[in-house]
Motif scaffolding. Sequence first.
Motif: not given
Length: 596
Positions: A432-436, A458-464
């Motif tokens: 799960q990389w982002d919300n796209s 739960t994704n990388v973009e949001l958590q970054n």
Amino acid sequence: MHILKMNSVILLLVAIFAIGNCANSDWWKTAVFYQIYPRSFKDDSNDGVGDLKGVISKLPYLKELGITATWLSPIFKSPQVDQGYDISDYRVVDPLFGNNNDLTELIKEANKLGIKIILDFVPNHTSEEHEWFKASVNGTPKYLDYYIWRDGENKDDKKPPNNWLSNFGGIAWTYNETRKMWYYHEFAKAQPDLNYRNPDVVKDMKDILVYWLDQGVAGFRIDAVPYLFEDVNFENETATDKTKGVDPSNWNSLQHTKTLDLNETLDMIYQFRELIDEYNKNHTEDTRVIMTEAYTDFDKTLLYYGLKDGSRLGAHFTFNFDFIQSLSKNSSATDIKNIIENWFENLPEIYTYNWVVGNHDNHRIATRLGVENVDAIMLLQGILPGVMVTYNGEEIGMEDGEVDFDQRQDPQATDEKTFKEKSRDFERTPFQWDNSTNAGFNKGNKTWLPVSKNYINTNVELQNTTVDSHLNIYKSLIKNRKKISPAAKTKIEVLNSTVLTIYRTTETETYFYLYNRLGEPMIINNAGLNNSKILIKSTNSEKEVGSIINGTILVETNESLILHKDNPKDNGSFLYKTQPTVLIAVLFLIFVLNSI
């Protein structure tokens, strides 16, 4: 100073520099290995399946995490009956993932970033589509005994040779109409077991290892090692003591003394290590390593490391699955302490600890132990001495995905009644990389397994972009973990029955790990915590990173922390922190200068 003596000093300094920059033989002992499940990591081609170009595109992400080496689950040519664990050509990348040039590029680009590439080596069996098996079926003399072939019971073709069972359920023998014999398979019938009593098989498999070492890989994760050899007399297995209510076709209904952990199997792993050591001896690059997968009892697990006295070595480390297999939502702080101390007390000092909390064959941490405990388990793994292994997605707290029976891919879960119990699909859903669309895994094409519905949150973009996120906690953990001296002493205590405490101490500093495991909020009074600073906190903690603790701290339920304090320095601190080879060179330089 005399010119000749000056030149000698310069040459000495160059030598010292060379010593400090020579190949690193011990890099793996404190490494962070990151397991990538290529099918589910990043789909660059947008065909629904992850690929090597996708991995290449995400190397900067691994660098940002602080990863030392990444292990790729199988990428070799395969009919994909068991997601690549059924290999039809060990020297060719499956078109599903790209090609050999893509792998070469991956190794090259990863090395530029200081990341080593580890390949998954599957030695126990091949695919039924491998040329060796086809030749064996057709009676080609060289390949007749490359696999385990037997006549039926009493030469009756209608009955298998014995009662051996497959890990995937049912009898472990399949009758081949062409050869008119039965062949053995520990796993799916499409995965015939190789015959390691045939020296040609051993030579071919060793040649494959050398081939990939020559291509620049840093080592191998060796799959399913306990099954390499079978009883030479093919005697029946004995039933387990507890057979009541157990399906007789279930693997667990037998004891497996004839097919598991044989002495010859251990010897073969020791032979693989000898090959790797010889390769290392003849090459100047950083040490190449092997790590073995052995789901077996504790004593046998230790033997895959090597003999107790080190007279024969096995894997550089064999996976410690105790945090996966022994911890549950009900496990106490004492249970965790006992697991760790069992390793401390029994692994010979010549070997290196390793800690594994997740992989592609087991439910994710957040699902097994609860989302509220994700950070605590990751911090626990990171504070302990030795090797740390992370399964992709655990760093953002991914949970098991949602997979329906008609979407299944796992060959060991074909019965709808037992699908949820047996399937490994849930922990293999796309990263799960982002919300796209499709969580950024690809550009929208249907994915091989469905993307989890919780990817929006739960994704990388949001958590970054979230300071107190699993991802940023993980990054901080790896950054600070690298600062802990391998020589730091380790002490474990359980305070007030529920607070697990781990101390990592050197002459100059101490790191403290605190985790209130399932207990009520607890006030910890410990003079050793005086003047310590909160270095890392779990997402469920309301404390401030950087705040100073003065001996007393309230640890909330499920809260976890890592604290740090400097110890009084002494005049030997420089020598204590200096690498031995550099230290010797420095002392020699001092001697030379004093002699001039």
